[in-house]
Motif scaffolding. Structure first.
Motif, short mmCIF file in Angstrom:
data_model
loop_
_atom_site.label_atom_id
_atom_site.label_comp_id
_atom_site.label_asym_id
_atom_site.label_seq_id
_atom_site.Cartn_x
_atom_site.Cartn_y
_atom_site.Cartn_z
N PRO A 34 0.80 -1.23 0.00
CA PRO A 34 0.00 0.00 0.00
C PRO A 34 0.83 1.28 0.00
O PRO A 34 0.45 2.26 -0.64
CB PRO A 34 -0.82 -0.10 1.29
N ARG A 35 1.96 1.30 0.69
CA ARG A 35 2.78 2.52 0.71
C ARG A 35 3.33 2.85 -0.67
O ARG A 35 3.34 4.00 -1.09
CB ARG A 35 3.94 2.36 1.70
N ILE A 36 3.81 1.84 -1.37
CA ILE A 36 4.36 2.06 -2.71
C ILE A 36 3.24 2.45 -3.67
O ILE A 36 3.40 3.35 -4.50
CB ILE A 36 5.12 0.82 -3.20
N SER A 37 2.11 1.81 -3.56
CA SER A 37 0.97 2.13 -4.41
C SER A 37 0.53 3.58 -4.20
O SER A 37 0.20 4.28 -5.15
CB SER A 37 -0.18 1.17 -4.12
N GLY A 38 0.53 4.03 -2.95
CA GLY A 38 0.16 5.41 -2.65
C GLY A 38 1.13 6.40 -3.26
O GLY A 38 0.72 7.44 -3.79
N VAL A 39 2.41 6.09 -3.21
CA VAL A 39 3.42 6.98 -3.80
C VAL A 39 3.25 7.04 -5.31
O VAL A 39 3.30 8.12 -5.92
CB VAL A 39 4.84 6.51 -3.43
#
Length: 104
Positions: A34-39
């Motif tokens: 989720p963190r990478i997807s958000g970025v």
């Protein structure tokens, strides 16, 4: 058009296709954290904002605040603070820019 332009277009097309295919090939169908997807989701708006600011402020090799900058700034402020719609902000920005160019 010359052959150099066509080869540049073909090369850019191939490089773009390879870059777009790189992610799915590497990930192999797995979901991104989720963190990478958000970025990644925030990269497109950030790139668009950078392109707009660069386009508005660039004057050859120098930065220049002119009528177009004022128009874009007022349009952005209308959207943020006055909660104006995008169409209203664009129309006001275009009209203000035109008026400032006319009198300047």
């Amino acid at each position: 058009m010359t052959s150099t332009i066509w080869w540049t277009i073909v090369g850019a097309t191939i490089v773009t296709a390879v870059i777009k295919a790189f992610g799915p090939v590497v990930m192999g169908g797995r979901e991104l954290p989720p963190r990478i997807s958000g970025v990644i989701m925030l990269m497109a708006p950030a790139l668009l904002a950078a392109l707009v600011v660069t386009s508005v402020l660039a004057d050859g090799d120098e930065l220049h605040v002119g009528a177009d900058f004022v128009g874009v700034a007022v349009g952005g402020l209308l959207m943020v603070f006055a909660r104006a719609g995008i169409l209203t902000a664009v129309l006001v920005a275009a009209a203000l820019t035109a008026v400032l160019r006319l009198i300047g």
